[in-house]
Design a protein around this motif. Structure first.
Motif, PDB file in Angstrom:
ATOM      1  N   THR A  47      -6.328  10.492  -6.253  1.00 11.01           N
ATOM      2  CA  THR A  47      -5.016   9.403  -6.125  1.00 11.01           C
ATOM      3  C   THR A  47      -5.110   8.797  -4.827  1.00 11.01           C
ATOM      4  OG1 THR A  47      -3.896  11.138  -5.236  1.00 11.01           O
ATOM      5  CG2 THR A  47      -3.880  10.957  -7.698  1.00 11.01           C
ATOM      6  N   VAL A  48      -4.165   7.699  -4.838  1.00 14.04           N
ATOM      7  CA  VAL A  48      -4.069   6.919  -3.690  1.00 14.04           C
ATOM      8  C   VAL A  48      -3.335   7.803  -2.483  1.00 14.04           C
ATOM      9  CG1 VAL A  48      -1.931   6.203  -4.087  1.00 14.04           C
ATOM     10  CG2 VAL A  48      -3.441   4.687  -2.812  1.00 14.04           C
ATOM     11  N   GLN A  73      -1.418   2.947  -6.594  1.00 11.61           N
ATOM     12  CA  GLN A  73      -2.228   3.498  -7.427  1.00 11.61           C
ATOM     13  C   GLN A  73      -3.294   2.566  -8.074  1.00 11.61           C
ATOM     14  OE1 GLN A  73      -3.263   6.949  -7.006  1.00 11.61           O
ATOM     15  NE2 GLN A  73      -4.790   6.512  -8.708  1.00 11.61           N
ATOM     16  N   THR A  94       0.737  -1.072   0.070  1.00 10.88           N
ATOM     17  CA  THR A  94       0.054  -0.085   0.126  1.00 10.88           C
ATOM     18  C   THR A  94       0.929   1.199   0.184  1.00 10.88           C
ATOM     19  OG1 THR A  94      -0.223  -0.144   2.452  1.00 10.88           O
ATOM     20  CG2 THR A  94      -1.854  -1.177   1.101  1.00 10.88           C
ATOM     21  N   TYR A 152      -5.075   8.130   1.187  1.00  5.81           N
ATOM     22  CA  TYR A 152      -4.303   8.200   2.565  1.00  5.81           C
ATOM     23  C   TYR A 152      -4.487   9.442   3.216  1.00  5.81           C
ATOM     24  CZ  TYR A 152      -0.365   6.730   5.453  1.00  5.81           C
ATOM     25  OH  TYR A 152       0.357   6.430   6.468  1.00  5.81           O
ATOM     26  N   TYR A 187     -14.065   6.626   0.234  1.00  5.96           N
ATOM     27  CA  TYR A 187     -13.965   6.999  -1.144  1.00  5.96           C
ATOM     28  C   TYR A 187     -14.665   8.393  -1.376  1.00  5.96           C
ATOM     29  CZ  TYR A 187     -12.022   2.304  -2.293  1.00  5.96           C
ATOM     30  OH  TYR A 187     -11.596   1.197  -2.263  1.00  5.96           O
ATOM     31  N   TRP A 240      -5.330   0.515  -5.909  1.00  9.53           N
ATOM     32  CA  TRP A 240      -6.444   1.029  -5.179  1.00  9.53           C
ATOM     33  C   TRP A 240      -7.471   1.367  -6.250  1.00  9.53           C
ATOM     34  CZ3 TRP A 240      -8.138   6.434  -6.241  1.00  9.53           C
ATOM     35  CH2 TRP A 240      -9.093   6.887  -5.119  1.00  9.53           C
ATOM     36  N   LYS A 241      -7.177   1.753  -7.684  1.00 12.54           N
ATOM     37  CA  LYS A 241      -8.331   1.970  -8.392  1.00 12.54           C
ATOM     38  C   LYS A 241      -8.923   0.666  -8.500  1.00 12.54           C
ATOM     39  CE  LYS A 241      -5.945   5.012 -11.711  1.00 12.54           C
ATOM     40  NZ  LYS A 241      -5.231   5.224 -12.975  1.00 12.54           N
TER      41      LYS A 241
END
Length: 155
Positions: free
Chosen positions: A132-133, A70, A54, A137, A124, A73-74
């Motif tokens: 973005t990730v 990334q 991660t 975060y 989300y 995460w998507k």
């Protein structure tokens, strides 16, 4: 007249079957002998990706790790979004099917759907389409700080 109606063109049927066997036989033999034994057996709709580190496990300048995080995460966002959509569709179908009894009979489905939507929004929501990730975060980090400040132990 009755003899003509009862008579069937058996010779034509035999000819068509023979032609089919001539054309299909070699291709079926090649497929069964060479192609099928060497194919991987997995459902085409369940592609499995290995989990990657991660974003909090990546170094700041490690671009490959950040890119993989990334993409992971998507994929996770897409899967979670589809799960929420499926649960919502189940609730709509239940309402349509049950009619007037829907508030009673569909209560459990409604609760699960609402909980999934709430959890999706916690993770989300308010990030935007091109997020973005790193932004996700930071959202998680800020939420944890907020929860820590609002806890009864902090007072």
């Amino acid at each position: 007249m009755a003899n003509n109606e009862e008579r069937s063109p058996k010779g034509v049927d035999r000819g068509l079957v023979a032609m089919y066997k001539i054309l299909d036989g070699p291709t079926s033999w090649v497929k069964e002998t060479f192609v099928q034994p060497f194919q991987k057996k997995y459902p085409y709709y369940h592609r499995r990706f290995n989990r990657v580190p991660t974003i909090d496990q990546c170094d700041v300048n490690e671009t490959a790790c950040i890119y993989e995080a990334q993409e992971q995460w998507k994929r996770d966002k897409m899967v979670d979004s589809k799960i929420v959509r499926i649960l919502k569709d189940r609730y709509i179908d239940c309402n349509y099917y049950e009619g007037e009894d829907a508030p009673v009979k569909c209560a459990s489905i409604a609760a699960v759907s609402e909980e999934a939507a709430t959890n999706w929004f916690i993770k989300y929501g308010d990030l935007g389409y091109n997020s973005t990730v790193v932004e996700a975060y930071m959202k998680q980090k800020h939420r944890m700080i907020w929860e820590r400040r609002k806890s009864p132990e902090a007072v």
